[in-house]
Design a protein around this motif. Sequence first.
Motif, mmCIF file in Angstrom:
data_model
loop_
_atom_site.group_PDB
_atom_site.id
_atom_site.type_symbol
_atom_site.label_atom_id
_atom_site.label_comp_id
_atom_site.label_asym_id
_atom_site.label_seq_id
_atom_site.Cartn_x
_atom_site.Cartn_y
_atom_site.Cartn_z
ATOM 1 N N ASP A 166 44.102 90.501 71.784
ATOM 2 C CA ASP A 166 45.475 90.151 71.451
ATOM 3 C C ASP A 166 45.874 88.747 71.896
ATOM 4 N N ARG A 167 46.075 88.546 73.182
ATOM 5 C CA ARG A 167 46.386 87.194 73.660
ATOM 6 C C ARG A 167 45.250 86.238 73.310
ATOM 7 N N THR A 168 44.029 86.698 73.529
ATOM 8 C CA THR A 168 42.856 85.890 73.165
ATOM 9 C C THR A 168 42.808 85.668 71.664
ATOM 10 N N GLY A 169 43.130 86.702 70.892
ATOM 11 C CA GLY A 169 43.124 86.577 69.433
ATOM 12 C C GLY A 169 44.164 85.601 68.926
ATOM 13 N N ALA A 170 45.334 85.580 69.571
ATOM 14 C CA ALA A 170 46.386 84.650 69.157
ATOM 15 C C ALA A 170 45.954 83.206 69.383
ATOM 16 N N ILE A 171 45.318 82.940 70.522
ATOM 17 C CA ILE A 171 44.844 81.572 70.790
ATOM 18 C C ILE A 171 43.675 81.216 69.882
ATOM 19 N N ALA A 172 42.778 82.167 69.629
ATOM 20 C CA ALA A 172 41.676 81.904 68.696
ATOM 21 C C ALA A 172 42.213 81.574 67.309
ATOM 22 N N TYR A 173 43.260 82.263 66.896
ATOM 23 C CA TYR A 173 43.901 81.988 65.604
ATOM 24 C C TYR A 173 44.369 80.539 65.531
ATOM 25 N N ILE A 174 45.043 80.071 66.572
ATOM 26 C CA ILE A 174 45.523 78.692 66.589
ATOM 27 C C ILE A 174 44.368 77.705 66.564
ATOM 28 N N LEU A 175 43.366 77.919 67.385
ATOM 29 C CA LEU A 175 42.244 76.977 67.455
ATOM 30 C C LEU A 175 41.494 76.919 66.121
ATOM 31 N N LEU A 176 41.269 78.057 65.514
ATOM 32 C CA LEU A 176 40.534 78.061 64.251
ATOM 33 C C LEU A 176 41.364 77.441 63.130
ATOM 34 N N LYS A 177 42.680 77.609 63.178
ATOM 35 C CA LYS A 177 43.519 76.936 62.181
ATOM 36 C C LYS A 177 43.489 75.423 62.375
ATOM 37 N N VAL A 178 43.513 74.977 63.612
ATOM 38 C CA VAL A 178 43.416 73.539 63.872
ATOM 39 C C VAL A 178 42.094 72.991 63.322
ATOM 40 N N ALA A 179 41.038 73.777 63.466
ATOM 41 C CA ALA A 179 39.724 73.351 62.977
ATOM 42 C C ALA A 179 39.606 73.431 61.463
ATOM 43 N N LYS A 180 40.636 73.980 60.799
ATOM 44 C CA LYS A 180 40.677 74.143 59.346
ATOM 45 C C LYS A 180 39.703 75.221 58.857
ATOM 46 N N VAL A 181 39.523 76.248 59.666
ATOM 47 C CA VAL A 181 38.740 77.414 59.253
ATOM 48 C C VAL A 181 39.604 78.257 58.308
ATOM 49 N N PRO A 182 39.065 78.691 57.165
ATOM 50 C CA PRO A 182 39.861 79.479 56.223
ATOM 51 C C PRO A 182 40.374 80.777 56.843
ATOM 52 N N LEU A 183 41.520 81.224 56.359
ATOM 53 C CA LEU A 183 42.138 82.430 56.907
ATOM 54 C C LEU A 183 41.199 83.628 56.812
ATOM 55 N N LYS A 184 40.474 83.752 55.736
ATOM 56 C CA LYS A 184 39.551 84.884 55.570
ATOM 57 C C LYS A 184 38.568 84.942 56.736
ATOM 58 N N THR A 185 38.081 83.798 57.160
ATOM 59 C CA THR A 185 37.135 83.750 58.272
ATOM 60 C C THR A 185 37.825 84.059 59.596
#
Length: 236
Positions: A143-162
């Motif tokens: 959860d908390r880890t998932g929320a931060i992973a979401y932000i980091l992967l979006k910054v990296a421009k990883v597609p939402l599906k991934t």
Amino acid sequence: MTRRIQFKDMCNFRSLGGYHTSDGKVTAANKFYRSSMMYYDSTDEALFKSLQIDTIIDLRSPKEVELEPNEYRQLVPHYIVVNLSKAHYRGRSEQLARQTNDPYFMRYRYLEYLSNLDAVRDIVRAILKAQGPIVFHCSAGKDRTGAIAYILLKVAKVPLKTIVEDYTRSYDYIKNDKRIMDPTKNLNVYISYPEVIEMMDPMFMEKYHSVENYLQQCGLSETEIKELHDKLVSPT
């Protein structure tokens, strides 16, 4: 690539490396790790040291840190606690579970986590300061880890599906760990449904418009945001 690191006593420790981005890059390997509670076992120490972790970012509440100290903090140059939930102890997710029949209610909790702008700013600056690999963790690593992973992967421009696929792996890894799973709690607190992130993302984007704008609201400069992006991806 295999992202899960097979520790004996940590069930959900994995890399964010090797994900393809929408602009033709790949997230950096062996640099960013996410984890559940980092339970210590002496047989795991050599493997942990081999990762050459520079910084551990502990996202848990003060009471969680007090009750279950992270023993790996003594093996790294930098260990910081950032209370992403703002709570003294856990319990908010179970409260939300009792208030709804919606199995995907955790999307609201994640937006609450991400509304702690000062905490996210401190997390990003700890990442930027790190001279080597980092790991961030909470209790289940979902959860908390998932929320931060979401932000980091979006910054990296990883597609939402991934990003969704990365998120959904957590339940498979934690479901047999009795230290994490509490049979008295609503199971929807633990299951990493893909719909949680799929439904949260448009809510996040409606509120903040872009991840870059969100990070600026956290107090980060354009230079810091670009530096974070460049650190998250492998050099071309």
